[in-house]
Design an enzyme around this catalytic site. Structure first.
Site, PDB file in Angstrom:
ATOM      1  N   SER A  50     -53.269 -22.239  43.831  1.00  0.00           N
ATOM      2  CA  SER A  50     -52.740 -22.542  45.165  1.00  0.00           C
ATOM      3  C   SER A  50     -51.691 -23.642  45.126  1.00  0.00           C
ATOM      4  CB  SER A  50     -53.878 -22.999  46.091  1.00  0.00           C
ATOM      5  OG  SER A  50     -54.707 -21.923  46.444  1.00  0.00           O
ATOM      6  N   HIS A  57     -55.817 -26.660  53.738  1.00  0.00           N
ATOM      7  CA  HIS A  57     -55.244 -26.088  52.511  1.00  0.00           C
ATOM      8  C   HIS A  57     -53.714 -26.057  52.552  1.00  0.00           C
ATOM      9  CE1 HIS A  57     -54.240 -22.670  49.740  1.00  0.00           C
ATOM     10  NE2 HIS A  57     -55.160 -23.252  48.995  1.00  0.00           N
ATOM     11  N   ASP A  75     -49.892 -19.766  55.011  1.00  0.00           N
ATOM     12  CA  ASP A  75     -51.128 -20.371  54.534  1.00  0.00           C
ATOM     13  C   ASP A  75     -52.185 -20.391  55.635  1.00  0.00           C
ATOM     14  OD1 ASP A  75     -52.903 -22.493  53.082  1.00  0.00           O
ATOM     15  OD2 ASP A  75     -51.287 -22.073  51.673  1.00  0.00           O
TER      16      ASP A  75
END
Length: 532
Positions: A395, A217, A177
């Site tokens: 995601s 994220h 990620d």
């Protein structure tokens, strides 16, 4: 006229010496036999055992890139090496078009492929449907107190596995990620930290060992699997272990991120991970000449997709977000979701309706994509500060699914990655009537996966945590083989046990987290042991 001539000369020179990205592929691995004869020089014991358990033979793709080739490329005029891949026997390089083309003179170079496809003389790619910049992520018998996260687990019937104590223990998930700030300090991750379930990581974008950095994220992604805050958020695999790899450069979009992803996947394989989950997707780049087209989404063109397929060939289950482009002109999935064996995960709402933003299939060669769906609208996550909130995106549907895969594989630990993948697809609610929006649908990890088979678990390991010894209850088995690994996948202990002598001494092992495999006739188990 003279000024015009000078202008065009400068323009030509600028184009010739502008920095380009490319891949240089090698045609050999001269030391391959040495590594194949000494496999622990290139892979951990846990990685080797994963191959053995799934009847996967070692090959030259497991062998590192030849260092003398890398050195000669690095020493070449104007060339910077950005990443490397042993699986694809290639380097990602940056330099002028002229300097890159000069590498073709090396006898060990098979070919050079520019990210800008118009520079490849053999390329016949259609440049239509190019999009600007795309990132697949949004900024913005035990009963668990799931709190707000209940729906995203129960939609998949994942609580059935959790109630049977299948919570990912013994399985290792690599998360690729953009960053993981706050994971080392925020409350929802403290259970992971306290139990030594974060096995390590690396920032491939800066070549830095500090992976608790970068964009938030990845932190939110991890929280859907490993987060734990009673009555607020419980991840789908709270007892799995994790490697955290940063491969995404958040401020830009460049093909080197695909190469860094493959490099990280190779490291994950080397460490012996079981599952790779990635909430990154690539279609368009900042330099429009580098962008993919829909015709590239065939599972074999994109560098990242070929790497993902290679990871699956090594016995790893690979999951990727389908993408968040469902409301754009180019609605199709990106790479690596287009890879043949990758489980591409789309998004649905809490009421099981496809999220409008969720990218669609099929792949360019007409395969069903995405494969499965999970909740990605108003998914419950933790921020780096530990605040429980909701966010939208495939995601998050992807790691929610990945955590359940870990639980399922723990329950059916003798299955291969191909068998686990097929079990998931067959359990899905649209398996007989798949389509380009939902794929095979929403999997059912409880009622259709042989729940009765879970009741064999009179098997136990105690005490755990332990200080000196650990005992394995054999149930109906007379003998069993026990293997214990370090967190890096190295075999540290191996012993045959019997009903009369089923206790192992751990006196020689240092304090820390270890993994075990238990093999007896008709029963294969994996898990973790904490040595205090």
């Amino acid at each position: 006229m003279k000024n015009n001539y000078l202008f065009f000369l400068l323009l030509f020179s600028s184009a010739l010496f502008a920095q380009e990205d490319a891949w240089v592929y090698f045609n050999a691995k001269p030391n391959a036999q040495f590594y194949l004869d000494n496999p622990l020089q290139m892979l951990s014991q846990r990685a080797l055992d994963r191959r053995t358990n799934q009847n996967i033979a070692l090959s030259s793709t497991d062998v590192p890139v030849e260092t003398t080739f890398v050195t000669q490329v690095k020493q070449s005029t104007g060339i910077t090496v950005m990443a490397q891949s042993k699986w694809l026997n290639a380097l990602h390089i940056r330099g002028s078009q002229a300097d890159i083309n000069a590498l073709k003179n090396f006898t060990f170079v098979d070919k050079v492929v520019f990210a800008n496809k118009i520079l490849n003389t053999t390329s016949k790619k259609d440049r239509q449907n190019k999009i600007a910049k795309t990132k697949d992520k949004f900024k913005a018998t035990v009963n668990y107190a799931y709190g707000a996260s209940a729906n995203q687990i129960q939609m998949l019937n994942g609580q059935v596995l959790h109630q049977q104590n299948y919570t990912g223990s013994g399985k290792i998930i690599a998360v690729l990620d953009a960053g993981f700030p706050g994971v080392d300090v925020a409350q929802p991750f403290q259970r992971l930290i306290n139990n030594n379930q974060i096995l390590g990581g690396y920032d491939f974008t800066t070549r830095n060992a500090n992976f608790y950095a970068g964009d938030e994220h990845g932190t939110m992604v991890l929280s859907t699997m490993g987060g734990y805050k009673e009555n607020s958020l419980v991840g789908t695999a709270p007892d799995a272990s994790y490697y955290l790899f940063i491969t995404e450069i958040d401020a830009t979009e460049n093909p080197v991120e695909e190469s860094l992803w493959v490099e990280a996947a190779e490291k994950a394989d080397e460490f012996g991970v079981d599952i790779i989950t990635t909430s990154l997707g690539y279609f368009g780049f900042d330099n429009a000449n580098y962008s993919h087209t829909y015709s590239d989404m065939n599972g074999t063109t994109n560098f990242i997709s070929r790497g993902a397929e290679m990871a699956f060939s090594k016995g790893i289950v690979v999951l990727a977000s389908a993408g968040n482009e469902g409301n754009t002109t180019e609605r199709h999935i990106g790479g690596p979701a287009d890879a043949v064996s990758v489980i591409a995960v789309g998004s649905v709402t809490a009421s099981k309706v496809k999220s409008s933003f969720s990218s669609i299939g099929p792949s360019f060669d007409s395969r069903i994509k995405p494969e499965v769906m999970a909740q990605g609208s108003s998914a419950v996550v933790s921020s780096p500060a530990g605040t429980i909130t909701t966010i939208d995106g495939t995601s998050f549907s992807c790691p929610i699914m990945a955590g359940m895969v870990a639980c399922l594989w723990q329950a059916f630990s003798s299955k291969t990655n191909q068998e686990i993948r097929q079990m998931i697809l067959k359990s899905s609610d649209r398996y007989t009537v798949p389509n380009n929006d939902y794929g095979y649908g929403i999997p059912n990890f409880g009622s259709t996966l042989g729940v009765d088979d879970f009741q064999i678990s009179s098997f136990s390991v105690y005490p755990n945590p332990t200080q000196t010894t650990v005992t394995f209850a054999l149930s109906d088995q007379n003998t069993a083989s026990i293997t214990i690994y370090s967190v890096l996948g190295q075999k540290v202990l191996e012993k045959q046990i019997t009903n009369e002598n089923s206790t192992l001494s751990l006196q020689t092992l240092k304090s820390g987290l270890y993994f075990y495999t238990f093999d007896a006739e008709g029963l294969h188990k994996t898990g973790k042991i904490i040595k205090q």
